[in-house]
Design a protein around this motif. Sequence first.
Motif, PDB file in Angstrom:
ATOM      1  N   THR A  83      72.918  44.175  36.973  1.00  0.00           N
ATOM      2  CA  THR A  83      71.574  43.725  37.326  1.00  0.00           C
ATOM      3  C   THR A  83      71.678  42.346  37.968  1.00  0.00           C
ATOM      4  N   PRO A  84      70.609  41.877  38.596  1.00  0.00           N
ATOM      5  CA  PRO A  84      70.669  40.536  39.183  1.00  0.00           C
ATOM      6  C   PRO A  84      71.113  39.455  38.192  1.00  0.00           C
ATOM      7  N   SER A  85      70.604  39.486  36.978  1.00  0.00           N
ATOM      8  CA  SER A  85      71.009  38.453  36.016  1.00  0.00           C
ATOM      9  C   SER A  85      72.483  38.594  35.624  1.00  0.00           C
ATOM     10  N   GLU A  86      72.977  39.828  35.533  1.00  0.00           N
ATOM     11  CA  GLU A  86      74.405  40.031  35.260  1.00  0.00           C
ATOM     12  C   GLU A  86      75.258  39.473  36.394  1.00  0.00           C
ATOM     13  N   LEU A  87      74.817  39.685  37.628  1.00  0.00           N
ATOM     14  CA  LEU A  87      75.576  39.166  38.771  1.00  0.00           C
ATOM     15  C   LEU A  87      75.616  37.644  38.758  1.00  0.00           C
ATOM     16  N   VAL A  88      74.489  37.017  38.469  1.00  0.00           N
ATOM     17  CA  VAL A  88      74.448  35.552  38.406  1.00  0.00           C
ATOM     18  C   VAL A  88      75.410  35.053  37.327  1.00  0.00           C
ATOM     19  N   ASP A  89      75.385  35.700  36.169  1.00  0.00           N
ATOM     20  CA  ASP A  89      76.300  35.294  35.094  1.00  0.00           C
ATOM     21  C   ASP A  89      77.760  35.471  35.497  1.00  0.00           C
ATOM     22  N   LYS A  90      78.073  36.604  36.133  1.00  0.00           N
ATOM     23  CA  LYS A  90      79.466  36.851  36.520  1.00  0.00           C
ATOM     24  C   LYS A  90      79.921  35.882  37.601  1.00  0.00           C
ATOM     25  N   ILE A  91      79.076  35.590  38.564  1.00  0.00           N
ATOM     26  CA  ILE A  91      79.428  34.593  39.574  1.00  0.00           C
ATOM     27  C   ILE A  91      79.703  33.257  38.889  1.00  0.00           C
ATOM     28  N   GLY A  92      78.924  32.955  37.856  1.00  0.00           N
ATOM     29  CA  GLY A  92      79.158  31.734  37.077  1.00  0.00           C
ATOM     30  C   GLY A  92      80.529  31.714  36.415  1.00  0.00           C
TER      31      GLY A  92
END
Length: 166
Positions: A122-131
Motif C-alpha cells: 500500500t502507499p504507506s507500506e511503500l513510504v515505510d520501505k523507502i524509509g
Amino acid sequence: VGDTFDYDGKHVQIKNSPALPKPHQVDGPPILIGGTGKKKTPALAARFANEFNIPFKSLEETKDIFARVRQACVEHERDPNELVYSNALVLCCGRDEAEIKKRAEAIGRDVDELRENGLAGTPSELVDKIGTFAEAGSQRVYLQTLDLADLDHLELVASEVMPQLQ
C-alpha cells in the motif's frame, strides 16, 4: 569556452573550430555505475562514479553492497560520501491487497517476492520501505513501472506516496 581546436584526420581536417555548442555540464555528464559485483564493480564506482546504483536487490543485500562500495572508496583514497547511493526497485502499489495482487499478476510477478526485492504494498507500506532503504544509505530510488498502461497506478503513487517523501 573561447578555445578552438584543430584536427588533421585522414578524411576530415578542421581548423580553428570553436566546438559549439559547449557541453552543459562543466565537468561532463554525471557517471552512474550500478551492479552487484563483489570486487570490480565497487572499485569502478570508487574510481569513476558520481552515483552508485543497486538494481532490484533486497534491503539486506543493499546494506552489504553499499558497504563494499564505501570500502572501495576508502581503498582508492576517495571520500565515500562523494557518491550518491541509489536503488532501482520494481514498483507494485495498491490501495489494498486485491489491487496489489492484480498489479503483480499483470507484470507476471509474485507479491511476496516483490515485497522482498521490490517496492510492493500500500502507499504507506511503500513510504515505510523507502524509509528503510534511506536508513541503509540509499539517497535516491528509481521506481521501475512495468505496466505503462496502468495510469491509475502512477496516479496512486504520485498522489499518495510522493507527497510523503518530500
